[in-house]
Design a protein around this motif. Structure first.
Motif, PDB file in Angstrom:
ATOM      1  N   LYS A 140      29.408  30.468  39.510  1.00  0.00           N
ATOM      2  CA  LYS A 140      30.553  30.107  38.684  1.00  0.00           C
ATOM      3  C   LYS A 140      31.300  31.359  38.203  1.00  0.00           C
ATOM      4  O   LYS A 140      32.535  31.374  38.134  1.00  0.00           O
ATOM      5  CB  LYS A 140      30.103  29.275  37.482  1.00  0.00           C
ATOM      6  N   TYR A 141      30.531  32.402  37.893  1.00  0.00           N
ATOM      7  CA  TYR A 141      31.161  33.646  37.440  1.00  0.00           C
ATOM      8  C   TYR A 141      31.988  34.270  38.558  1.00  0.00           C
ATOM      9  O   TYR A 141      33.106  34.735  38.328  1.00  0.00           O
ATOM     10  CB  TYR A 141      30.090  34.618  36.957  1.00  0.00           C
ATOM     11  N   LEU A 142      31.468  34.250  39.783  1.00  0.00           N
ATOM     12  CA  LEU A 142      32.211  34.814  40.908  1.00  0.00           C
ATOM     13  C   LEU A 142      33.449  33.982  41.217  1.00  0.00           C
ATOM     14  O   LEU A 142      34.491  34.526  41.605  1.00  0.00           O
ATOM     15  CB  LEU A 142      31.303  34.917  42.133  1.00  0.00           C
ATOM     16  N   ASP A 143      33.360  32.674  41.054  1.00  0.00           N
ATOM     17  CA  ASP A 143      34.544  31.827  41.211  1.00  0.00           C
ATOM     18  C   ASP A 143      35.618  32.205  40.193  1.00  0.00           C
ATOM     19  O   ASP A 143      36.812  32.242  40.503  1.00  0.00           O
ATOM     20  CB  ASP A 143      34.176  30.350  41.051  1.00  0.00           C
ATOM     21  N   ALA A 148      40.676  35.102  38.633  1.00  0.00           N
ATOM     22  CA  ALA A 148      41.278  35.830  37.509  1.00  0.00           C
ATOM     23  C   ALA A 148      41.345  37.339  37.707  1.00  0.00           C
ATOM     24  O   ALA A 148      41.815  38.043  36.814  1.00  0.00           O
ATOM     25  CB  ALA A 148      40.488  35.530  36.229  1.00  0.00           C
ATOM     26  N   SER A 149      40.860  37.858  38.835  1.00  0.00           N
ATOM     27  CA  SER A 149      40.844  39.308  39.010  1.00  0.00           C
ATOM     28  C   SER A 149      41.164  39.669  40.448  1.00  0.00           C
ATOM     29  O   SER A 149      41.295  38.802  41.317  1.00  0.00           O
ATOM     30  CB  SER A 149      39.464  39.872  38.639  1.00  0.00           C
ATOM     31  N   ASN A 150      41.299  40.973  40.712  1.00  0.00           N
ATOM     32  CA  ASN A 150      41.512  41.462  42.078  1.00  0.00           C
ATOM     33  C   ASN A 150      40.284  42.200  42.601  1.00  0.00           C
ATOM     34  O   ASN A 150      40.378  43.041  43.490  1.00  0.00           O
ATOM     35  CB  ASN A 150      42.753  42.368  42.133  1.00  0.00           C
ATOM     36  N   ILE A 151      39.117  41.892  42.043  1.00  0.00           N
ATOM     37  CA  ILE A 151      37.873  42.521  42.470  1.00  0.00           C
ATOM     38  C   ILE A 151      37.507  42.060  43.879  1.00  0.00           C
ATOM     39  O   ILE A 151      37.677  40.890  44.234  1.00  0.00           O
ATOM     40  CB  ILE A 151      36.728  42.179  41.485  1.00  0.00           C
ATOM     41  N   ASP A 152      36.994  42.990  44.688  1.00  0.00           N
ATOM     42  CA  ASP A 152      36.540  42.664  46.039  1.00  0.00           C
ATOM     43  C   ASP A 152      35.163  42.000  45.943  1.00  0.00           C
ATOM     44  O   ASP A 152      34.124  42.657  45.971  1.00  0.00           O
ATOM     45  CB  ASP A 152      36.466  43.936  46.891  1.00  0.00           C
ATOM     46  N   ILE A 153      35.174  40.699  45.821  1.00  0.00           N
ATOM     47  CA  ILE A 153      33.932  39.953  45.597  1.00  0.00           C
ATOM     48  C   ILE A 153      33.051  39.943  46.841  1.00  0.00           C
ATOM     49  O   ILE A 153      31.826  40.065  46.750  1.00  0.00           O
ATOM     50  CB  ILE A 153      34.260  38.513  45.152  1.00  0.00           C
ATOM     51  N   LEU A 165      23.952  35.697  29.911  1.00  0.00           N
ATOM     52  CA  LEU A 165      25.286  35.232  29.534  1.00  0.00           C
ATOM     53  C   LEU A 165      26.316  36.303  29.866  1.00  0.00           C
ATOM     54  O   LEU A 165      26.197  37.452  29.430  1.00  0.00           O
ATOM     55  CB  LEU A 165      25.328  34.914  28.035  1.00  0.00           C
ATOM     56  N   LYS A 166      27.326  35.905  30.659  1.00  0.00           N
ATOM     57  CA  LYS A 166      28.433  36.808  30.982  1.00  0.00           C
ATOM     58  C   LYS A 166      29.584  36.496  30.033  1.00  0.00           C
ATOM     59  O   LYS A 166      30.163  35.413  30.092  1.00  0.00           O
ATOM     60  CB  LYS A 166      28.888  36.640  32.430  1.00  0.00           C
ATOM     61  N   MET A 167      29.891  37.444  29.178  1.00  0.00           N
ATOM     62  CA  MET A 167      30.884  37.240  28.121  1.00  0.00           C
ATOM     63  C   MET A 167      32.132  38.059  28.447  1.00  0.00           C
ATOM     64  O   MET A 167      32.095  39.286  28.411  1.00  0.00           O
ATOM     65  CB  MET A 167      30.291  37.656  26.766  1.00  0.00           C
ATOM     66  N   THR A 168      33.220  37.384  28.764  1.00  0.00           N
ATOM     67  CA  THR A 168      34.444  38.066  29.194  1.00  0.00           C
ATOM     68  C   THR A 168      35.477  38.038  28.080  1.00  0.00           C
ATOM     69  O   THR A 168      35.706  37.007  27.453  1.00  0.00           O
ATOM     70  CB  THR A 168      35.016  37.406  30.459  1.00  0.00           C
ATOM     71  N   ARG A 169      36.105  39.187  27.864  1.00  0.00           N
ATOM     72  CA  ARG A 169      37.107  39.311  26.808  1.00  0.00           C
ATOM     73  C   ARG A 169      38.183  40.323  27.223  1.00  0.00           C
ATOM     74  O   ARG A 169      37.938  41.181  28.071  1.00  0.00           O
ATOM     75  CB  ARG A 169      36.457  39.756  25.503  1.00  0.00           C
ATOM     76  N   PRO A 170      39.385  40.228  26.630  1.00  0.00           N
ATOM     77  CA  PRO A 170      40.423  41.226  26.921  1.00  0.00           C
ATOM     78  C   PRO A 170      40.010  42.586  26.368  1.00  0.00           C
ATOM     79  O   PRO A 170      39.361  42.687  25.327  1.00  0.00           O
ATOM     80  CB  PRO A 170      41.655  40.684  26.192  1.00  0.00           C
ATOM     81  N   ALA A 171      40.416  43.632  27.087  1.00  0.00           N
ATOM     82  CA  ALA A 171      40.116  44.998  26.648  1.00  0.00           C
ATOM     83  C   ALA A 171      41.330  45.884  26.891  1.00  0.00           C
ATOM     84  O   ALA A 171      42.237  45.527  27.648  1.00  0.00           O
ATOM     85  CB  ALA A 171      38.896  45.540  27.403  1.00  0.00           C
ATOM     86  N   PHE A 172      41.351  47.045  26.249  1.00  0.00           N
ATOM     87  CA  PHE A 172      42.430  48.016  26.401  1.00  0.00           C
ATOM     88  C   PHE A 172      43.795  47.368  26.202  1.00  0.00           C
ATOM     89  O   PHE A 172      44.677  47.441  27.056  1.00  0.00           O
ATOM     90  CB  PHE A 172      42.352  48.711  27.760  1.00  0.00           C
ATOM     91  N   GLY A 173      43.936  46.679  25.076  1.00  0.00           N
ATOM     92  CA  GLY A 173      45.210  46.075  24.722  1.00  0.00           C
ATOM     93  C   GLY A 173      45.612  44.930  25.615  1.00  0.00           C
ATOM     94  O   GLY A 173      46.789  44.593  25.705  1.00  0.00           O
ATOM     95  N   GLY A 174      44.625  44.300  26.265  1.00  0.00           N
ATOM     96  CA  GLY A 174      44.920  43.169  27.117  1.00  0.00           C
ATOM     97  C   GLY A 174      45.237  43.542  28.553  1.00  0.00           C
ATOM     98  O   GLY A 174      45.476  42.674  29.386  1.00  0.00           O
ATOM     99  N   HIS A 175      45.210  44.839  28.886  1.00  0.00           N
ATOM    100  CA  HIS A 175      45.531  45.267  30.244  1.00  0.00           C
ATOM    101  C   HIS A 175      44.350  45.088  31.195  1.00  0.00           C
ATOM    102  O   HIS A 175      44.519  45.118  32.414  1.00  0.00           O
ATOM    103  CB  HIS A 175      45.979  46.727  30.239  1.00  0.00           C
ATOM    104  N   LEU A 176      43.157  44.927  30.644  1.00  0.00           N
ATOM    105  CA  LEU A 176      41.959  44.704  31.446  1.00  0.00           C
ATOM    106  C   LEU A 176      41.164  43.550  30.851  1.00  0.00           C
ATOM    107  O   LEU A 176      41.275  43.245  29.666  1.00  0.00           O
ATOM    108  CB  LEU A 176      41.075  45.950  31.468  1.00  0.00           C
ATOM    109  N   MET A 177      40.348  42.922  31.698  1.00  0.00           N
ATOM    110  CA  MET A 177      39.367  41.950  31.223  1.00  0.00           C
ATOM    111  C   MET A 177      37.992  42.546  31.459  1.00  0.00           C
ATOM    112  O   MET A 177      37.677  42.981  32.576  1.00  0.00           O
ATOM    113  CB  MET A 177      39.516  40.624  31.967  1.00  0.00           C
ATOM    114  N   ALA A 178      37.172  42.598  30.420  1.00  0.00           N
ATOM    115  CA  ALA A 178      35.840  43.188  30.522  1.00  0.00           C
ATOM    116  C   ALA A 178      34.778  42.105  30.364  1.00  0.00           C
ATOM    117  O   ALA A 178      34.886  41.243  29.486  1.00  0.00           O
ATOM    118  CB  ALA A 178      35.651  44.253  29.438  1.00  0.00           C
ATOM    119  N   THR A 179      33.777  42.141  31.234  1.00  0.00           N
ATOM    120  CA  THR A 179      32.639  41.233  31.108  1.00  0.00           C
ATOM    121  C   THR A 179      31.459  42.014  30.547  1.00  0.00           C
ATOM    122  O   THR A 179      31.079  43.052  31.092  1.00  0.00           O
ATOM    123  CB  THR A 179      32.264  40.601  32.457  1.00  0.00           C
TER     124      THR A 179
END
Length: 365
Positions: A140-143, A148-153, A165-179
């Motif tokens: 589900k996390y990879l889906d 939501a990202s451009n990561i090479d899955i 638990l994978k907890m994802t939130r905005p980071a660096f002023g919303g320019h990145l999403m960090a898990t």
């Protein structure tokens, strides 16, 4: 009860949601957290519990069952009304030490943001604040990453057995999403932004079946260092952006006629049939509208049926708070405004000319 040790992760099991209430009224964010907690508990094959604190609040417990809780722990004590940081922090940490849930969720409300860090510090664990997405299962996390990202899955080295638990939130002023993960300590704690999780339909059968368990936590006046002497309710009306079906938001584009721009937004919201007026951060920072109107990463996350952006350029921080709206209509004089990338209907033009035409069209309908 075995001694509490945050490093003995095998001793922790279950998902616990702190269910916020004020003056006997449950905060709707609690229903969102329980709905999401139900999914997490099902993925883990474990129990979902609600934790309800206050005075004379036991009658609220069945409602929490209707949104997914298997068990609701109720700590009912006169010293828990009104809310104080000292009392609530002590009770929550004592219950967590006794019950040992592996996941604890709080709303990122004013109250939750006050409690979360204090509880995490006393429990010697980590806290991820302002979370917008939660996952247990790696599939589900990879889906989620694929969408939501451009990561090479495909070429990533993923631990498919990871059940943390994978907890994802905005980071660096919303320019990145960090898990963020918490692999070495328990419980795994998050404060979750209101409005980002979908509330499940209320289930009357689950409400009738929920197990309500009263708990007693020793609490005295000596535990409460800050005393509440008076509660004063603000006189002005607070707008419910999160629960609104239609939101008309204004941005810096109303600067040439601030009062006129806000009035047009109010008229358009009324024409839609009971909509409310929101704002970008620029409008709130300028003092044109109060902070409870702000939509965006540092404001409120909303998902109305219709979202109208008037004179809003569409900074990523703003889009993070409204991009899940069902229909997005944007009006901006700049045809290259970033908001048009998100909009379902993009109208390049002067809002002071376009909005009156929209109002007239809606009135005719």
């Amino acid at each position: 009860m075995s001694e509490y040790n945050c490093r003995e992760i095998d001793q922790f099991r279950g998902v616990m949601v702190f269910c916020e209430q004020r003056e006997g009224v449950l905060n709707p964010t609690s229903f969102e957290l329980l709905s999401e907690g139900r999914k997490l508990a099902d993925d883990l094959g474990t129990e979902l519990t609600g934790l309800l604190l206050g005075s004379g609040v036991q009658g609220l417990a069945a409602t929490l069952g209707g949104y997914g809780a298997d068990t609701v722990y109720v700590v009912d004590d006169p010293l828990l009304e009104p809310y104080t940081t000292d009392a609530y922090t002590k009770v929550i940490t004592e219950v967590v030490k006794e019950k040992k849930p592996e996941i604890v969720l709080l709303g990122a409300t004013n109250l939750g943001r006050d409690l979360g860090p204090r509880c995490a510090a006393r429990l010697h664990t980590g806290l991820t604040a302002d979370v917008t997405h939660l996952d247990i299962e790696m599939t589900k996390y990879l889906d989620f990453l694929a969408e939501a990202s451009n990561i090479d899955i495909e070429n990533g080295n993923w631990d498919m057995e990871n059940r943390g638990l994978k907890m994802t939130r905005p980071a660096f002023g919303g320019h990145l999403m960090a898990t963020i993960i918490c692999p070495r300590f328990r419980p795994q704690m998050s404060t979750v932004r209101p409005g980002v999780l979908e509330r499940a339909p209320y289930d009357e059968a689950k409400a009738a079946a929920v197990k309500v368990v009263p708990l007693s936590v020793p609490l005295s006046d000596d535990d409460i260092r800050a005393k509440v002497t008076q509660v004063v309710h603000e006189a002005r009306e607070i707008v419910d952006l999160i629960g609104a079906d239609v939101i008309v938001s204004v941005g810096h584009g109303i600067s040439k006629d601030i009062e006129g721009g806000i009035k047009l937004a109010e008229e358009l919201a009324d024409a839609f049939g009971g909509g409310v007026v929101g704002a970008s951060r620029a409008v709130v920072d300028a003092g044109w509208l109060p902070s409870d109107r702000q939509v965006g990463q540092t404001g409120k996350t909303v998902r109305p049926h219709i979202y109208v952006a008037l004179g809003i350029s569409g900074a990523i921080q703003h889009k993070a708070g409204m991009q899940d709206s069902e229909y997005i209509i944007a009006v901006n004089t700049n045809p290259d405004a970033p908001i048009f990338e998100t909009a379902d209907y993009a109208i390049p033009g002067d809002l002071y000319k376009v909005v009156p035409m929209m109002i007239d069209a809606l009135k005719k309908v």
